[in-house]
Design a protein around this motif. Sequence first.
Motif, PDB file in Angstrom:
ATOM      1  N   LYS A  62       0.856  -1.187   0.000  1.00 22.26           N
ATOM      2  CA  LYS A  62       0.000   0.000   0.000  1.00 22.26           C
ATOM      3  C   LYS A  62       0.892   1.238   0.000  1.00 22.26           C
ATOM      4  O   LYS A  62       1.912   1.280   0.678  1.00 22.26           O
ATOM      5  CB  LYS A  62      -0.893   0.000   1.243  1.00 22.26           C
ATOM      6  N   ASN A  63       0.511   2.240  -0.805  1.00 24.48           N
ATOM      7  CA  ASN A  63       1.273   3.476  -0.948  1.00 24.48           C
ATOM      8  C   ASN A  63       2.613   3.232  -1.644  1.00 24.48           C
ATOM      9  O   ASN A  63       3.593   3.913  -1.394  1.00 24.48           O
ATOM     10  CB  ASN A  63       1.480   4.181   0.394  1.00 24.48           C
ATOM     11  N   HIS A  64       2.651   2.251  -2.526  1.00 26.06           N
ATOM     12  CA  HIS A  64       3.823   1.969  -3.352  1.00 26.06           C
ATOM     13  C   HIS A  64       3.424   2.009  -4.826  1.00 26.06           C
ATOM     14  O   HIS A  64       2.270   1.751  -5.172  1.00 26.06           O
ATOM     15  CB  HIS A  64       4.402   0.583  -3.040  1.00 26.06           C
ATOM     16  N   PHE A  65       4.397   2.328  -5.648  1.00 26.91           N
ATOM     17  CA  PHE A  65       4.222   2.202  -7.089  1.00 26.91           C
ATOM     18  C   PHE A  65       4.639   0.806  -7.511  1.00 26.91           C
ATOM     19  O   PHE A  65       5.634   0.272  -7.017  1.00 26.91           O
ATOM     20  CB  PHE A  65       5.118   3.192  -7.844  1.00 26.91           C
ATOM     21  N   LEU A  66       3.904   0.238  -8.459  1.00 23.98           N
ATOM     22  CA  LEU A  66       4.338  -0.950  -9.178  1.00 23.98           C
ATOM     23  C   LEU A  66       4.819  -0.460 -10.531  1.00 23.98           C
ATOM     24  O   LEU A  66       4.055   0.146 -11.289  1.00 23.98           O
ATOM     25  CB  LEU A  66       3.189  -1.931  -9.406  1.00 23.98           C
ATOM     26  N   ILE A  67       6.062  -0.708 -10.816  1.00 33.24           N
ATOM     27  CA  ILE A  67       6.690  -0.287 -12.063  1.00 33.24           C
ATOM     28  C   ILE A  67       6.790  -1.519 -12.947  1.00 33.24           C
ATOM     29  O   ILE A  67       7.487  -2.480 -12.604  1.00 33.24           O
ATOM     30  CB  ILE A  67       8.090   0.293 -11.791  1.00 33.24           C
ATOM     31  N   ALA A  68       6.079  -1.523 -14.069  1.00 29.63           N
ATOM     32  CA  ALA A  68       6.083  -2.685 -14.948  1.00 29.63           C
ATOM     33  C   ALA A  68       7.474  -2.899 -15.534  1.00 29.63           C
ATOM     34  O   ALA A  68       8.089  -1.967 -16.064  1.00 29.63           O
ATOM     35  CB  ALA A  68       5.066  -2.505 -16.073  1.00 29.63           C
ATOM     36  N   MET A  69       7.963  -4.121 -15.406  1.00 26.20           N
ATOM     37  CA  MET A  69       9.242  -4.469 -16.019  1.00 26.20           C
ATOM     38  C   MET A  69       9.058  -4.495 -17.540  1.00 26.20           C
ATOM     39  O   MET A  69       7.975  -4.818 -18.036  1.00 26.20           O
ATOM     40  CB  MET A  69       9.718  -5.835 -15.515  1.00 26.20           C
ATOM     41  N   PRO A  70      10.097  -4.166 -18.302  1.00 26.95           N
ATOM     42  CA  PRO A  70       9.963  -4.121 -19.765  1.00 26.95           C
ATOM     43  C   PRO A  70       9.467  -5.426 -20.381  1.00 26.95           C
ATOM     44  O   PRO A  70       8.794  -5.401 -21.408  1.00 26.95           O
ATOM     45  CB  PRO A  70      11.382  -3.796 -20.232  1.00 26.95           C
ATOM     46  N   ARG A  71       9.742  -6.545 -19.769  1.00 29.27           N
ATOM     47  CA  ARG A  71       9.319  -7.824 -20.353  1.00 29.27           C
ATOM     48  C   ARG A  71       7.874  -8.198 -20.007  1.00 29.27           C
ATOM     49  O   ARG A  71       7.371  -9.218 -20.468  1.00 29.27           O
ATOM     50  CB  ARG A  71      10.263  -8.933 -19.924  1.00 29.27           C
ATOM     51  N   LEU A  72       7.191  -7.411 -19.199  1.00 30.44           N
ATOM     52  CA  LEU A  72       5.802  -7.707 -18.849  1.00 30.44           C
ATOM     53  C   LEU A  72       4.944  -7.579 -20.106  1.00 30.44           C
ATOM     54  O   LEU A  72       4.754  -6.496 -20.637  1.00 30.44           O
ATOM     55  CB  LEU A  72       5.318  -6.751 -17.757  1.00 30.44           C
ATOM     56  N   ALA A  73       4.433  -8.714 -20.587  1.00 32.24           N
ATOM     57  CA  ALA A  73       3.750  -8.756 -21.875  1.00 32.24           C
ATOM     58  C   ALA A  73       2.241  -8.562 -21.789  1.00 32.24           C
ATOM     59  O   ALA A  73       1.603  -8.277 -22.796  1.00 32.24           O
ATOM     60  CB  ALA A  73       4.051 -10.087 -22.570  1.00 32.24           C
ATOM     61  N   ASP A  74       1.655  -8.721 -20.619  1.00 35.04           N
ATOM     62  CA  ASP A  74       0.212  -8.573 -20.474  1.00 35.04           C
ATOM     63  C   ASP A  74      -0.191  -7.171 -20.949  1.00 35.04           C
ATOM     64  O   ASP A  74       0.232  -6.169 -20.372  1.00 35.04           O
ATOM     65  CB  ASP A  74      -0.175  -8.781 -19.014  1.00 35.04           C
ATOM     66  N   PRO A  75      -1.006  -7.069 -22.010  1.00 39.00           N
ATOM     67  CA  PRO A  75      -1.345  -5.745 -22.543  1.00 39.00           C
ATOM     68  C   PRO A  75      -2.065  -4.840 -21.541  1.00 39.00           C
ATOM     69  O   PRO A  75      -2.018  -3.622 -21.673  1.00 39.00           O
ATOM     70  CB  PRO A  75      -2.241  -6.048 -23.752  1.00 39.00           C
ATOM     71  N   SER A  76      -2.696  -5.436 -20.532  1.00 39.50           N
ATOM     72  CA  SER A  76      -3.358  -4.611 -19.514  1.00 39.50           C
ATOM     73  C   SER A  76      -2.354  -3.877 -18.640  1.00 39.50           C
ATOM     74  O   SER A  76      -2.686  -2.867 -18.022  1.00 39.50           O
ATOM     75  CB  SER A  76      -4.245  -5.490 -18.614  1.00 39.50           C
ATOM     76  N   PHE A  77      -1.112  -4.394 -18.563  1.00 42.49           N
ATOM     77  CA  PHE A  77      -0.138  -3.815 -17.642  1.00 42.49           C
ATOM     78  C   PHE A  77       1.203  -3.457 -18.267  1.00 42.49           C
ATOM     79  O   PHE A  77       2.050  -2.883 -17.585  1.00 42.49           O
ATOM     80  CB  PHE A  77       0.089  -4.777 -16.462  1.00 42.49           C
TER      81      PHE A  77
END
Length: 189
Positions: A9-24
């Motif tokens: 909670k109160n953190h950012f999730l930073i998508a890694m470049p290899r995250l392929a899910d188009p939603s994220f």
Amino acid sequence: MSSITQSLKNHFLIAMPRLADPSFAKTLTLICEHSNDGALGIIINRPTELKLHEVFAQIGIEEPDICSRSPETVFSGGPIAKERGFVLHSGQSRWESSLRINNGLQLTSSRDILFALANDEGPEDAMIALGYAGWGKGQLEQEMSDNSWLTCTADNDIIFDTPFHHRLDAAASLIGVNLQLMSDQVGHA
């Protein structure tokens, strides 16, 4: 499953470049709630084509007196309940349905805040999002162990003062990471 070791909670999730899910893929998500039962977040760097005056019209505000500090852009907060609106905002909770994220940040899902924004009585800083990101019990923890995300403590300046197309890189820079230098390929040494 044992209890979570650390709430995000109160953190950012930073998508890694290899995250392929188009939603994220290429997203920056603010985690608003995280417990043993799961997590809820709002993606803060994906604008939609929808504008705030269109949202006002949909809820019956015909001629809003939009204040100069109200955001015009509406964001896609995530792939779940895309018809549901959320307002991420500064200030204390005085709305019907608010969740405190940190001392200066709230998430409100009640319509009263939209009416306040339309009448120039809303919070100083606000970001409107449709939909949210959600993770079931243990799902986010598994994604973290799969190295799908980097995390860092949320920064309100990134949410409210950084142009949306710079937010992901700005959050990564908080932890000394340049996403442009990271490979999107998964490999083995």
